[in-house]
Design a protein around this motif. Structure first.
Motif, mmCIF file in Angstrom:
data_model
loop_
_atom_site.group_PDB
_atom_site.id
_atom_site.type_symbol
_atom_site.label_atom_id
_atom_site.label_comp_id
_atom_site.label_asym_id
_atom_site.label_seq_id
_atom_site.Cartn_x
_atom_site.Cartn_y
_atom_site.Cartn_z
ATOM 1 N N UNK A 118 -10.971 -9.148 8.767
ATOM 2 C CA UNK A 118 -10.075 -8.366 9.623
ATOM 3 C C UNK A 118 -9.468 -7.228 8.813
ATOM 4 N N UNK A 119 -9.447 -6.047 9.394
ATOM 5 C CA UNK A 119 -8.815 -4.914 8.710
ATOM 6 C C UNK A 119 -7.413 -4.699 9.266
ATOM 7 N N UNK A 120 -6.378 -4.931 8.471
ATOM 8 C CA UNK A 120 -5.012 -4.675 8.952
ATOM 9 C C UNK A 120 -4.790 -3.182 9.119
ATOM 10 N N UNK A 121 -3.899 -2.837 10.021
ATOM 11 C CA UNK A 121 -3.646 -1.425 10.290
ATOM 12 C C UNK A 121 -2.575 -0.899 9.344
ATOM 13 N N UNK A 122 -2.943 0.099 8.562
ATOM 14 C CA UNK A 122 -2.004 0.739 7.652
ATOM 15 C C UNK A 122 -1.282 1.871 8.368
ATOM 16 N N UNK A 135 -5.668 3.853 17.165
ATOM 17 C CA UNK A 135 -5.278 2.634 16.445
ATOM 18 C C UNK A 135 -5.898 2.549 15.056
ATOM 19 N N UNK A 136 -6.536 3.631 14.576
ATOM 20 C CA UNK A 136 -7.092 3.624 13.216
ATOM 21 C C UNK A 136 -5.977 3.408 12.209
ATOM 22 N N UNK A 137 -4.883 4.120 12.385
ATOM 23 C CA UNK A 137 -3.680 3.973 11.567
ATOM 24 C C UNK A 137 -2.473 3.934 12.498
ATOM 25 N N UNK A 138 -1.353 3.537 11.958
ATOM 26 C CA UNK A 138 -0.085 3.760 12.626
ATOM 27 C C UNK A 138 0.367 5.156 12.168
ATOM 28 N N UNK A 139 0.211 6.135 13.015
ATOM 29 C CA UNK A 139 0.507 7.518 12.636
ATOM 30 C C UNK A 139 2.005 7.781 12.784
ATOM 31 N N UNK A 140 2.628 8.151 11.650
ATOM 32 C CA UNK A 140 4.061 8.394 11.620
ATOM 33 C C UNK A 140 4.335 9.798 11.091
ATOM 34 N N UNK A 141 5.479 10.348 11.456
ATOM 35 C CA UNK A 141 5.910 11.583 10.817
ATOM 36 C C UNK A 141 6.293 11.256 9.374
ATOM 37 N N UNK A 157 2.661 1.504 -1.210
ATOM 38 C CA UNK A 157 2.532 2.856 -0.673
ATOM 39 C C UNK A 157 1.845 3.737 -1.707
ATOM 40 N N UNK A 158 1.234 4.808 -1.235
ATOM 41 C CA UNK A 158 0.620 5.762 -2.140
ATOM 42 C C UNK A 158 0.633 7.126 -1.484
ATOM 43 N N UNK A 159 0.384 8.148 -2.277
ATOM 44 C CA UNK A 159 0.240 9.511 -1.779
ATOM 45 C C UNK A 159 -1.195 9.941 -2.028
ATOM 46 N N UNK A 160 -1.870 10.400 -0.986
ATOM 47 C CA UNK A 160 -3.257 10.834 -1.127
ATOM 48 C C UNK A 160 -3.410 12.172 -0.423
ATOM 49 N N UNK A 161 -3.809 13.195 -1.211
ATOM 50 C CA UNK A 161 -3.973 14.546 -0.676
ATOM 51 C C UNK A 161 -2.722 15.040 0.052
ATOM 52 N N UNK A 162 -1.564 14.667 -0.487
ATOM 53 C CA UNK A 162 -0.304 15.149 0.058
ATOM 54 C C UNK A 162 0.268 14.337 1.196
ATOM 55 N N UNK A 163 -0.438 13.296 1.644
ATOM 56 C CA UNK A 163 0.041 12.452 2.745
ATOM 57 C C UNK A 163 0.361 11.043 2.233
ATOM 58 N N UNK A 164 1.317 10.407 2.891
ATOM 59 C CA UNK A 164 1.735 9.060 2.510
ATOM 60 C C UNK A 164 0.918 8.008 3.268
ATOM 61 N N UNK A 165 0.600 6.912 2.560
ATOM 62 C CA UNK A 165 -0.080 5.773 3.170
ATOM 63 C C UNK A 165 0.658 4.507 2.743
ATOM 64 N N UNK A 166 0.692 3.516 3.628
ATOM 65 C CA UNK A 166 1.369 2.270 3.273
ATOM 66 C C UNK A 166 0.860 1.103 4.090
ATOM 67 N N UNK A 167 0.947 -0.082 3.499
ATOM 68 C CA UNK A 167 0.530 -1.316 4.166
ATOM 69 C C UNK A 167 1.700 -2.280 4.173
#
Length: 268
Positions: A118-122, A135-141, A157-167
């Motif tokens: 199962x792939x959890x949604x980041x 539903x690929x991601x939870x898209x947030x401002x 959390x991490x920053x990739x290409x200027x955008x934040x990602x988190x699980x």
């Protein structure tokens, strides 16, 4: 030197050395906010201190402050003393590798073949791309993402290409507790955090794909040219992360075949 002695009281003062050639110093861990020092370092773990002038860089081990750095040092000390990963009762598979190494395709193939994967949604602060499922991601401002990060919602959390990602833990914990396997494409920083939290119930898999194939994949993507350039420039950093993973998964151009080999390894 005075600042280091104050911020790191556990380090003997005589270990504070003044110098200008960081590239010739043999050491375990280097922390620096200059990417040129990180890329030229012979340290086993060169770590980038995130600052406004280097947030565009991807694929590097990075931290946002001294407290994060000390946490990383503890992870290096403890993360790999665990026994061989045991996923028989549920766990997490972290897919690590450069953009274009088919991490997402491998995850999708594993889920299609076995419901146990199962792939959890980041969550991410990047905008949804054209044709991308909602539903690929939870898209947030960015404001909302940072607000939830400050509230402690994300376990990594991490920053990739200027955008934040988190699980978030609430996405992963139910999967693990049910005996299933969470499959997550992550950068090396996020993967190390997961390893630190879940120990032998987490397996870090480095997806190793030939550089020319990775470059072709990046160039074919429907993303801005500046984004492509940043991803290409980060490849050297990405390719150096295999040494920190539990296993390497060489892949060609078929994510289904790669997924089958990985699933066979996980079932042992």
């Amino acid at each position: 030197a005075e600042r280091l002695i104050r911020d790191f009281p556990e380090v003997p003062p005589e270990n504070a050395i003044i110098g200008t050639r960081k590239d010739v110093i043999s050491l375990d861990i280097l922390l620096d906010d200059g990417a040129h020092n990180i890329s030229n370092s012979c340290a086993a773990y060169p770590v980038l201190m995130r600052r406004p002038w280097n947030t565009h860089l991807s694929g590097l081990l990075s931290v946002n402050g001294y407290s994060d750095f000390l946490h990383f040092c503890r992870m290096v000390l403890h993360s790999f003393t665990e026994k061989t990963p045991d996923l028989s009762g549920g766990g997490i598979i972290c897919l690590v590798g450069p953009t274009g190494s088919m991490k997402g395709g491998i995850a999708r193939a594993m889920m299609a073949k076995d419901r146990r994967y199962i792939r959890p949604r980041s969550a991410t602060s990047r905008p949804r791309r054209s044709g991308e499922a909602e539903d690929t991601y939870q898209f947030l401002t960015e404001e909302k993402f940072l607000e939830e990060k400050e509230a402690g919602k994300f376990m990594e959390t991490t920053v990739y290409n200027g955008y934040h990602y988190g699980t978030s833990m609430e996405e992963i914990q139910p999967i693990v507790e049910s005996g299933c396997l969470a499959v997550i494409p992550l950068d090396i920083c996020g993967a190390l955090t997961v390893k630190n939290l879940f120990g032998s119930r987490a397996m870090l898999v480095y997806v190793e794909r030939e550089r020319q194939a990775v470059l072709r994949s990046i160039l074919r993507r429907d993303i801005p040219d500046d984004d492509k350039i940043r991803r290409i420039l980060s490849l050297d950093y990405e390719y150096s992360n295999g040494q920190m993973c539990d296993m390497e998964l060489p892949v060609g151009d078929d994510p289904v075949e790669a997924a089958e080999r990985l699933m066979k390894r996980c079932s042992r």
